[in-house]
Design an enzyme around this catalytic site. Structure first.
Site, mmCIF file in Angstrom:
data_model
loop_
_atom_site.group_PDB
_atom_site.id
_atom_site.type_symbol
_atom_site.label_atom_id
_atom_site.label_comp_id
_atom_site.label_asym_id
_atom_site.label_seq_id
_atom_site.Cartn_x
_atom_site.Cartn_y
_atom_site.Cartn_z
ATOM 1 N N ARG A 1 1.692 -7.256 14.078
ATOM 2 C CA ARG A 1 1.088 -6.155 13.438
ATOM 3 C C ARG A 1 0.141 -6.725 12.556
ATOM 4 O O ARG A 1 -1.271 -6.370 12.337
ATOM 5 C CB ARG A 1 2.128 -5.418 12.572
ATOM 6 C CG ARG A 1 2.957 -4.799 13.435
ATOM 7 C CD ARG A 1 3.615 -3.309 12.751
ATOM 8 N NE ARG A 1 4.094 -3.578 11.227
ATOM 9 C CZ ARG A 1 5.269 -3.922 11.150
ATOM 10 N NH1 ARG A 1 6.112 -4.408 12.033
ATOM 11 N NH2 ARG A 1 5.617 -3.944 9.921
ATOM 12 N N ARG B 1 11.490 -7.260 3.188
ATOM 13 C CA ARG B 1 11.686 -5.987 3.360
ATOM 14 C C ARG B 1 12.581 -5.832 4.532
ATOM 15 O O ARG B 1 13.805 -4.770 4.719
ATOM 16 C CB ARG B 1 10.474 -5.367 3.557
ATOM 17 C CG ARG B 1 10.751 -3.891 3.942
ATOM 18 C CD ARG B 1 9.222 -3.192 3.853
ATOM 19 N NE ARG B 1 8.656 -3.193 5.477
ATOM 20 C CZ ARG B 1 7.400 -2.822 5.504
ATOM 21 N NH1 ARG B 1 6.805 -2.037 4.682
ATOM 22 N NH2 ARG B 1 6.923 -2.854 6.994
ATOM 23 N N LYS C 1 0.871 -1.314 -0.115
ATOM 24 C CA LYS C 1 -0.107 -0.197 -0.102
ATOM 25 C C LYS C 1 0.859 1.142 -0.051
ATOM 26 O O LYS C 1 0.428 2.261 -0.656
ATOM 27 C CB LYS C 1 -1.053 -0.206 1.218
ATOM 28 C CG LYS C 1 -0.406 0.021 2.374
ATOM 29 C CD LYS C 1 -1.697 0.039 3.657
ATOM 30 C CE LYS C 1 -0.999 -0.326 4.782
ATOM 31 N NZ LYS C 1 -0.004 0.678 5.449
ATOM 32 N N ARG D 1 -6.749 3.527 11.575
ATOM 33 C CA ARG D 1 -6.610 2.186 11.502
ATOM 34 C C ARG D 1 -7.271 1.392 12.564
ATOM 35 O O ARG D 1 -7.103 0.203 12.718
ATOM 36 C CB ARG D 1 -5.103 2.098 12.397
ATOM 37 C CG ARG D 1 -3.874 1.120 11.599
ATOM 38 C CD ARG D 1 -2.648 1.348 12.356
ATOM 39 N NE ARG D 1 -1.651 0.535 11.895
ATOM 40 C CZ ARG D 1 -0.811 0.935 10.871
ATOM 41 N NH1 ARG D 1 -0.990 1.985 10.443
ATOM 42 N NH2 ARG D 1 0.322 0.083 10.679
ATOM 43 N N ARG E 1 14.187 -2.227 8.961
ATOM 44 C CA ARG E 1 13.554 -1.722 9.684
ATOM 45 C C ARG E 1 13.195 -2.307 11.005
ATOM 46 O O ARG E 1 13.011 -3.576 11.090
ATOM 47 C CB ARG E 1 11.868 -1.531 9.317
ATOM 48 C CG ARG E 1 11.714 -0.209 8.447
ATOM 49 C CD ARG E 1 10.314 -0.166 8.055
ATOM 50 N NE ARG E 1 9.404 -0.509 8.738
ATOM 51 C CZ ARG E 1 7.918 -0.334 8.564
ATOM 52 N NH1 ARG E 1 7.739 0.254 7.402
ATOM 53 N NH2 ARG E 1 7.124 -0.472 9.571
HETATM 54 P P1 ADP Z 1 3.150 -1.304 8.548
HETATM 55 O O1 ADP Z 1 1.995 -0.953 7.881
HETATM 56 O O2 ADP Z 1 4.110 -2.112 7.884
HETATM 57 O O3 ADP Z 1 2.741 -1.654 9.899
HETATM 58 P P2 ADP Z 1 3.212 1.584 9.173
HETATM 59 O O4 ADP Z 1 4.253 2.244 8.555
HETATM 60 O O5 ADP Z 1 1.866 2.035 8.554
HETATM 61 O O6 ADP Z 1 3.710 0.227 8.631
HETATM 62 O O7 ADP Z 1 3.103 1.760 10.543
HETATM 63 C C1 ADP Z 1 4.337 1.684 11.532
HETATM 64 C C2 ADP Z 1 4.057 1.552 12.919
HETATM 65 O O8 ADP Z 1 3.441 2.965 13.123
HETATM 66 C C3 ADP Z 1 2.805 0.828 13.314
HETATM 67 O O9 ADP Z 1 3.127 -0.447 13.911
HETATM 68 C C4 ADP Z 1 2.169 1.635 14.714
HETATM 69 O O10 ADP Z 1 3.028 1.386 15.680
HETATM 70 C C5 ADP Z 1 2.530 3.194 14.017
HETATM 71 N N1 ADP Z 1 1.258 3.624 13.552
HETATM 72 C C6 ADP Z 1 1.066 3.974 12.294
HETATM 73 N N2 ADP Z 1 -0.031 4.334 11.747
HETATM 74 C C7 ADP Z 1 -0.811 4.483 13.006
HETATM 75 C C8 ADP Z 1 -2.046 4.860 13.440
HETATM 76 N N3 ADP Z 1 -2.792 5.113 12.837
HETATM 77 N N4 ADP Z 1 -2.483 4.521 14.802
HETATM 78 C C9 ADP Z 1 -1.601 3.986 15.714
HETATM 79 N N5 ADP Z 1 -0.289 3.678 15.450
HETATM 80 C C10 ADP Z 1 0.184 3.933 14.306
#
Ligand code: ADP
Length: 204
Positions: free
Chosen positions: A154, A137, A23, A98, A143
């Site tokens: 996750r 990745r 995404k 989320r 990461r």
């Molecule tokens: P991925 O989709 O691989 O989990 P993201 O970059 O979307 O990676 O998010 C990485 C981390 O950032 C999440 O695991 C969470 O800890 C935090 N995070 C991102 N977006 C949110 C959100 N909308 N609410 C709460 N935590 C978030």
């Protein structure tokens, strides 16, 4: 002759999919096509961690565990970002909302401005494929939240908390389900076709 209105190419979009669904990559491509900024909460948090800001220090352990940052804090950050000039005429959200609490926060914020999301792109990818892409990745990008435990955690959170937001948006009739497997260009074309079918016009 009237000048084209700014809202002619407006699109307020959300891209949703399990971690590793691609995404992020597709979000950037779609946003470019529409001339709108990507607002990725994950990128915002990671940038703050990298720069050692107070926000970064506050969220670093949360991200490493694969847990969610508190809703209030996350929503406040998104609200600030969406209030900036470049997002006034449209944006593509990646990683937010989320869960259903965040959906309510976003609804309230957009409603204040007389706006709403135009479309939610749901990128469909089987769990096994997500895991193998994420593991790759982890080695490529290093990461720190891409350990096998954090990845599995996750994906569990996605299934429990994020998947239900699709039901909410489905009731509004704004979800476009797109097959997230295959060539990158093919997937982009599928998404653009779905958005065009909704009458969302590309930037000139
Ligand atoms: P991925 O989709 O691989 O989990 P993201 O970059 O979307 O990676 O998010 C990485 C981390 O950032 C999440 O695991 C969470 O800890 C935090 N995070 C991102 N977006 C949110 C959100 N909308 N609410 C709460 N935590 C978030």
């Amino acid at each position: 002759m009237t000048a084209p209105q700014a809202h002619d190419s407006t699109a307020r979009l959300l891209i949703v999919g399990p971690q590793g669904s691609g995404k992020g990559t597709q979000g950037v491509r779609i946003a470019e096509s529409y001339g709108i900024p990507v607002v990725s909460t994950g990128d915002i948090f990671r940038a703050n961690i990298k720069q050692g800001t107070p926000l970064g220090q506050q969220v670093t352990e949360i991200l490493d565990r694969g847990d969610l940052v508190p809703d209030e804090l996350t929503s406040e950050i998104v609200r600030d970002r969406l209030s900036q000039d470049d997002a006034v005429n449209g944006f593509l959200l990646d990683g937010y909302p989320r869960n259903t609490t965040q959906v309510a926060h976003l609804d309230a914020f957009l409603a204040e401005q007389g706006h709403a999301l135009d479309a939610v792109i749901l990128l469909d990818v089987p769990r096994e494929e997500s895991i193998s892409r994420l593991t790759l990745r982890a080695t490529e990008q290093g990461r720190t939240d891409d350990t096998p435990e954090a990845i599995a955690h996750r994906l569990d959170i996605y299934e429990q908390e994020t998947a239900p937001i699709i039901d909410v948006y489905d009731e509004r009739g704004i979800v476009d389900r797109v097959d997230g497997t295959g060539e990158l260009d093919e997937i982009t074309d599928r998404i653009l076709a779905a958005l065009a079918a909704r009458g969302l016009r590309l930037a000139a």
